[in-house]
Write a protein that holds these residues in place. Structure first.
Motif, short mmCIF file in Angstrom:
data_model
loop_
_atom_site.label_atom_id
_atom_site.label_comp_id
_atom_site.label_asym_id
_atom_site.label_seq_id
_atom_site.Cartn_x
_atom_site.Cartn_y
_atom_site.Cartn_z
N ARG A 61 -92.17 2.11 -78.73
CA ARG A 61 -93.60 1.85 -78.46
C ARG A 61 -94.05 2.55 -77.18
O ARG A 61 -95.16 3.09 -77.11
N SER A 62 -93.19 2.55 -76.17
CA SER A 62 -93.54 3.26 -74.93
C SER A 62 -93.66 4.76 -75.18
O SER A 62 -94.60 5.41 -74.71
N GLN A 63 -92.71 5.30 -75.93
CA GLN A 63 -92.75 6.73 -76.21
C GLN A 63 -93.98 7.10 -77.04
O GLN A 63 -94.58 8.16 -76.85
N SER A 64 -94.37 6.21 -77.93
CA SER A 64 -95.57 6.45 -78.73
C SER A 64 -96.81 6.48 -77.84
O SER A 64 -97.67 7.37 -77.98
N TYR A 65 -96.90 5.53 -76.91
CA TYR A 65 -98.04 5.51 -75.99
C TYR A 65 -98.07 6.79 -75.14
O TYR A 65 -99.12 7.42 -74.98
N LEU A 66 -96.93 7.17 -74.58
CA LEU A 66 -96.88 8.35 -73.71
C LEU A 66 -97.22 9.62 -74.48
O LEU A 66 -97.87 10.53 -73.95
N TYR A 67 -96.80 9.68 -75.74
CA TYR A 67 -97.11 10.84 -76.57
C TYR A 67 -98.61 10.92 -76.87
O TYR A 67 -99.23 11.98 -76.73
N GLU A 68 -99.19 9.78 -77.25
CA GLU A 68 -100.59 9.77 -77.65
C GLU A 68 -101.55 9.87 -76.47
O GLU A 68 -102.63 10.46 -76.59
N ASN A 69 -101.16 9.31 -75.32
CA ASN A 69 -102.11 9.19 -74.21
C ASN A 69 -101.80 10.03 -72.99
O ASN A 69 -102.69 10.30 -72.18
N GLU A 70 -100.53 10.43 -72.82
CA GLU A 70 -100.16 11.16 -71.61
C GLU A 70 -99.63 12.57 -71.91
O GLU A 70 -99.12 13.23 -71.01
N ASN A 71 -99.71 12.97 -73.18
CA ASN A 71 -99.30 14.32 -73.57
C ASN A 71 -97.83 14.59 -73.24
O ASN A 71 -97.45 15.69 -72.82
N ILE A 72 -96.99 13.58 -73.42
CA ILE A 72 -95.56 13.68 -73.11
C ILE A 72 -94.75 13.70 -74.40
O ILE A 72 -94.95 12.85 -75.28
N ARG A 73 -93.85 14.64 -74.50
CA ARG A 73 -93.00 14.76 -75.69
C ARG A 73 -92.14 13.50 -75.83
O ARG A 73 -91.49 13.07 -74.87
N PRO A 74 -92.11 12.87 -77.01
CA PRO A 74 -91.37 11.61 -77.17
C PRO A 74 -89.86 11.80 -77.16
O PRO A 74 -89.34 12.81 -77.66
N VAL A 75 -89.18 10.83 -76.60
CA VAL A 75 -87.72 10.83 -76.52
C VAL A 75 -87.17 9.86 -77.56
O VAL A 75 -87.68 8.75 -77.72
N GLN A 76 -86.15 10.28 -78.28
CA GLN A 76 -85.46 9.39 -79.21
C GLN A 76 -84.44 8.56 -78.43
O GLN A 76 -83.77 9.07 -77.54
N VAL A 77 -84.32 7.28 -78.78
CA VAL A 77 -83.48 6.37 -78.01
C VAL A 77 -82.50 5.63 -78.93
O VAL A 77 -82.90 5.09 -79.97
N GLY A 78 -81.24 5.61 -78.53
CA GLY A 78 -80.22 4.82 -79.21
C GLY A 78 -79.68 3.77 -78.25
O GLY A 78 -79.56 4.03 -77.05
N THR A 79 -79.38 2.58 -78.75
CA THR A 79 -78.95 1.48 -77.88
C THR A 79 -77.63 0.89 -78.38
O THR A 79 -77.50 0.54 -79.55
N TYR A 80 -76.69 0.76 -77.46
CA TYR A 80 -75.37 0.23 -77.80
C TYR A 80 -74.92 -0.77 -76.73
O TYR A 80 -75.29 -0.66 -75.56
N LEU A 81 -74.10 -1.71 -77.16
CA LEU A 81 -73.38 -2.60 -76.26
C LEU A 81 -71.99 -2.02 -76.07
O LEU A 81 -71.40 -1.49 -77.02
#
Length: 438
Positions: free
Chosen positions: A260-280
């Motif tokens: 959701r943060s990456q979507s906001y930054l892409y749509e509103n701040e012209n920032i290329r979105p980063v893909q994120v993976g999460t592990y324990l």
């Protein structure tokens, strides 16, 4: 029960469940008066007597008289009391969960009253439901509704934004590896409270409904584009050198919130979105396999009425003592440590066009670290209090140019000094290494 932060004209109130909100009080008392600030604060909950008792207990703990702190009686089952409470504050810190059951009335009251709202939920379905419901109304009122301001979301989400800002070139993907450890021997009691366990089991038991709600959310709010190469999410345990341990897929709210943060930054701040993976991360392969097996068992049991009842009734049995209906011991939780490893891949070249396709493999890697102590409650309380203070004191630097909205923390605080404040207070964000790849 609760505690709160406030400006002289109106208080910011921390509504808290029995444990987390109580633990916030020393942090509010300290940070509301730091660096020339003079923020007033109060507490809110169902019982005036219990609220005053908690203030007395925590006041004795920090050697401070809290008798003058404002106490407000409010109950989520009484909308009028919620609205009265919200109208008396500039910001509410809501610690009452599970949020799927108790969060919405507080948000409703805050939006209606024009009061900012911050909470500590890790329930992605609740966060998305609040964005669906209040996306427009929050902006119309100039109100910020920011969920996930605790252990589960701040380190990954804000850490990813931190890495984006520090990466010299174009960051493409980030894998995060969360390591939780206990120092100084075995715990003498539970390490996380019953409310957290309750939220987790309800999340599993409502999985199908949550997926339907997520589909509706994704139809309304588009996911950020996924540029090649697509980041693979490995469901099987594998060894990670930078974290020196074995992975378990970390299927919490972190990925959803970061997206959701990456979507906001892409749509509103012209920032290329980063893909994120999460592990324990766990030290031994056998531990990783046991955790995966346990989660599968919980998922199956939670689908049945009796199974869910057993899981909720006997948390100590099913978690091997990590959770129970007893309050975690202060000594145990203070001896816990959080280490979050980041491994980012991208290109050393800066790409100006956020939508440009890059037809070559990533040629740069970076590692970073977020670490702190007492992650479940100490760090979480610090996150809550400093996000609240930052929202109040740096509103002009917030996302949407200070005009409000329902946002994840990474996007909301990207341009503020929140990371710097956390660094000064024991939760550190740092770049460890950068490497060019052949």
């Amino acid at each position: 029960m609760s505690s709160s932060l406030v400006n002289p004209e109106a208080p910011n109130i921390t509504i808290s469940k029995r444990f987390t909100g109580k633990q916030c009080i020393p942090y509010i008392a300290k940070h509301s008066k730091e660096n020339g600030r003079n923020l007033s604060w109060g507490v809110a909950g169902r019982s005036e007597e219990k609220l005053k008792s908690v203030l007395k207990e925590m006041g004795d703990k920090i050697d401070s008289n809290l008798d003058s702190i404002q106490v407000i009686v409010a109950d989520v089952k009484d909308p009028a009391s919620m609205l009265r409470m919200a109208k008396q504050a500039k910001l509410i810190i809501n610690c009452v969960g599970p949020y799927r059951f108790f969060g919405e009335p507080v948000v409703d009251a805050c939006v209606e009253a024009g009061t900012h709202h911050i909470d500590v939920t890790a329930e992605s379905d609740y966060m998305e439901a609040m964005q669906l419901k209040h996306y427009q109304s929050a902006k119309e009122k100039g109100v910020y509704v920011i969920s996930g301001c605790g252990l589960e979301c701040i380190p990954v989400d804000l850490g990813t934004v931190f890495l984006q800002q520090k990466f010299e070139g174009t960051l493409h993907s980030v894998n995060t590896y969360t390591e939780l450890s206990k120092v100084n021997g075995l715990p003498k009691g539970p390490l996380f409270n019953y409310g957290t366990w309750n939220s987790f089991i309800n999340y599993l038991s409502n999985w199908k409904q949550i997926q339907r709600e997520k589909k509706r959310f994704n139809e309304t709010f588009k996911k950020p584009p996924v540029f090649p190469p697509k980041l693979a999410f490995n469901l099987l345990p594998h060894y990670v050198k930078i974290a020196k341990g074995w992975t378990v897929p970390y299927l919490t709210a972190d990925r959803s919130v970061a997206r959701r943060s990456q979507s906001y930054l892409y749509e509103n701040e012209n920032i290329r979105p980063v893909q994120v993976g999460t592990y324990l991360i766990l030290p031994w392969l056998i531990e990783a396999l046991v955790v995966i097996f346990a989660v599968l068992v919980f998922a199956v049991l939670s689908r049945f009425k009796l199974g869910k009842k057993l899981l909720l009734e006997y948390p100590k049995l099913f978690t091997f003592g990590l959770s129970s209906k007893k309050t975690p011991l202060t000594g145990d939780i203070e001896n816990c440590r959080l280490i979050l490893h980041f491994y980012g891949l991208g290109w050393k070249e800066k790409i100006a066009n956020k939508d440009e396709q890059i037809n070559k493999p990533p040629n740069k890697a970076v590692t970073a670290l977020v670490k702190g102590s007492n992650p479940g409650y100490g760090a979480t309380c610090l996150f809550l209090v400093l996000t609240a203070i930052t929202l109040l004191t740096e509103t002009d630097k917030m996302a949407n140019k200070g005009k409000g909205g329902v946002l994840p923390p990474g996007a909301a605080f990207a341009k503020t000094t929140l990371v710097d404040q956390l660094n000064r207070n024991g939760v550190t964000f740092e770049i460890l290494s950068e490497e060019e790849l052949k």
